[in-house]
Design an enzyme around this catalytic site. Structure first.
Site, PDB file in Angstrom:
ATOM      1  N   HIS A  87      21.668  30.321  38.341  1.00 51.64           N
ATOM      2  CA  HIS A  87      20.861  31.728  38.239  1.00 51.64           C
ATOM      3  C   HIS A  87      19.523  31.433  38.906  1.00 51.64           C
ATOM      4  O   HIS A  87      18.895  30.480  38.924  1.00 51.64           O
ATOM      5  CB  HIS A  87      20.649  31.856  36.824  1.00 51.64           C
ATOM      6  N   HIS A  89      15.766  32.424  38.093  1.00 44.82           N
ATOM      7  CA  HIS A  89      14.891  32.611  36.820  1.00 44.82           C
ATOM      8  C   HIS A  89      13.483  33.129  36.916  1.00 44.82           C
ATOM      9  O   HIS A  89      13.050  33.149  38.271  1.00 44.82           O
ATOM     10  CB  HIS A  89      14.695  31.351  35.846  1.00 44.82           C
ATOM     11  N   HIS A 105      16.698  34.816  33.064  1.00 43.05           N
ATOM     12  CA  HIS A 105      17.139  35.279  34.325  1.00 43.05           C
ATOM     13  C   HIS A 105      16.131  36.106  35.081  1.00 43.05           C
ATOM     14  O   HIS A 105      15.828  37.025  34.340  1.00 43.05           O
ATOM     15  CB  HIS A 105      18.401  35.788  34.235  1.00 43.05           C
ATOM     16  N   HIS A 113      23.194  41.470  31.963  1.00 45.33           N
ATOM     17  CA  HIS A 113      23.932  40.159  32.788  1.00 45.33           C
ATOM     18  C   HIS A 113      25.350  40.396  33.114  1.00 45.33           C
ATOM     19  O   HIS A 113      26.128  40.948  32.455  1.00 45.33           O
ATOM     20  CB  HIS A 113      23.795  38.948  31.797  1.00 45.33           C
ATOM     21  N   HIS A 122      21.689  41.395  36.697  1.00 47.53           N
ATOM     22  CA  HIS A 122      20.302  40.645  36.783  1.00 47.53           C
ATOM     23  C   HIS A 122      20.338  40.350  38.538  1.00 47.53           C
ATOM     24  O   HIS A 122      21.282  39.747  38.828  1.00 47.53           O
ATOM     25  CB  HIS A 122      20.160  39.283  36.018  1.00 47.53           C
ATOM     26  N   ASP A 125      21.384  36.758  38.784  1.00 52.25           N
ATOM     27  CA  ASP A 125      22.866  36.315  38.356  1.00 52.25           C
ATOM     28  C   ASP A 125      23.543  35.849  39.618  1.00 52.25           C
ATOM     29  O   ASP A 125      24.133  36.791  40.601  1.00 52.25           O
ATOM     30  CB  ASP A 125      23.604  37.491  37.713  1.00 52.25           C
ATOM     31  N   HIS A 162      23.168  25.465  34.809  1.00 53.34           N
ATOM     32  CA  HIS A 162      23.286  25.231  33.601  1.00 53.34           C
ATOM     33  C   HIS A 162      24.398  24.003  33.218  1.00 53.34           C
ATOM     34  O   HIS A 162      25.395  23.695  34.158  1.00 53.34           O
ATOM     35  CB  HIS A 162      23.708  26.594  32.988  1.00 53.34           C
ATOM     36  N   ARG A 179      20.094  23.644  30.450  1.00 50.62           N
ATOM     37  CA  ARG A 179      19.806  23.590  31.818  1.00 50.62           C
ATOM     38  C   ARG A 179      19.593  22.162  32.307  1.00 50.62           C
ATOM     39  O   ARG A 179      18.954  21.036  31.623  1.00 50.62           O
ATOM     40  CB  ARG A 179      18.519  24.267  32.047  1.00 50.62           C
TER      41      ARG A 179
END
Length: 190
Positions: A87, A89, A105, A113, A122, A125, A162, A179
């Site tokens: 993602h 952020h 995000h 999401h 998002h 995403d 992640h 993360r």
């Protein structure tokens, strides 16, 4: 003539040595204008992933503005085999040992999401990277939600990998876990 923040700092030092006071607000305004001007016409960007605490993940994300969006090309190693959420952020801050400093995000439009192929999602995403048995993963796609300029530019934001798979439905993060790597998107040489 020097431009940008380095030029401002150099000129400020020059005048300060001569006893002339500068207004910092003016210098900050010049830096903001310089940054905004740089964003226009940006064609390539890059983020270098660095591992979070207790991980050994490393990689690179290359982003190129193309017709129809941004071409995203990522390579990474040091992952456990399987899928890992990927993602963009909201903040470009990878300073926390667990990479929580970039916030959530990137979602400037307040969408739910979802997966990268969904119309409502998002902006950040990107779905999942899939690592092979050696811990290496590659990712390629042209994403029509991304831009390297304008109101919803991704420049200066963080790219996160992640620990777990993004299920593409759980709100607001896809249940992708902690993360394992963080990098900040910056302007690359064209």
């Amino acid at each position: 003539m020097q431009t940008g923040c380095k030029g401002i700092v150099a000129r400020a030092g020059h005048f300060a040595r001569r006893g002339v006071a500068l207004v910092l607000v003016a210098a900050a305004s010049l830096a903001i204008v310089d940054t905004a001007a740089a964003e226009e016409g940006v064609v390539k960007a890059i983020a270098v992933w660095h591992p979070t605490a207790n991980h050994s993940v490393a990689g690179i994300v290359r982003l190129t503005q193309v017709a129809g969006g941004v071409h995203v090309s990522a390579t990474i190693e040091g992952l456990t085999s399987g899928k890992h959420g990927f993602h963009i952020h909201e903040l470009g801050d990878c300073s926390a040992p667990d990479a929580t400093s970039p916030g959530g995000h990137y979602n400037p439009e307040g969408q739910p999401h979802a997966g990268p192929d969904q119309a409502e999602r998002h902006v950040g995403d990107l779905g999942n990277l899939e690592a092979d048995e050696s811990g290496r993963a590659r990712y390629e796609r042209i994403d029509d939600h991304l831009s390297l300029g304008g109101e919803h530019s991704i420049l200066g934001r963080a790219v996160i990998v992640h620990a777990a798979e993004d299920d593409l439905t759980t709100q607001p993060t896809g249940a992708a876990g902690g993360r394992v790597a963080c990098g900040v998107i910056g302007i690359a040489k064209p």
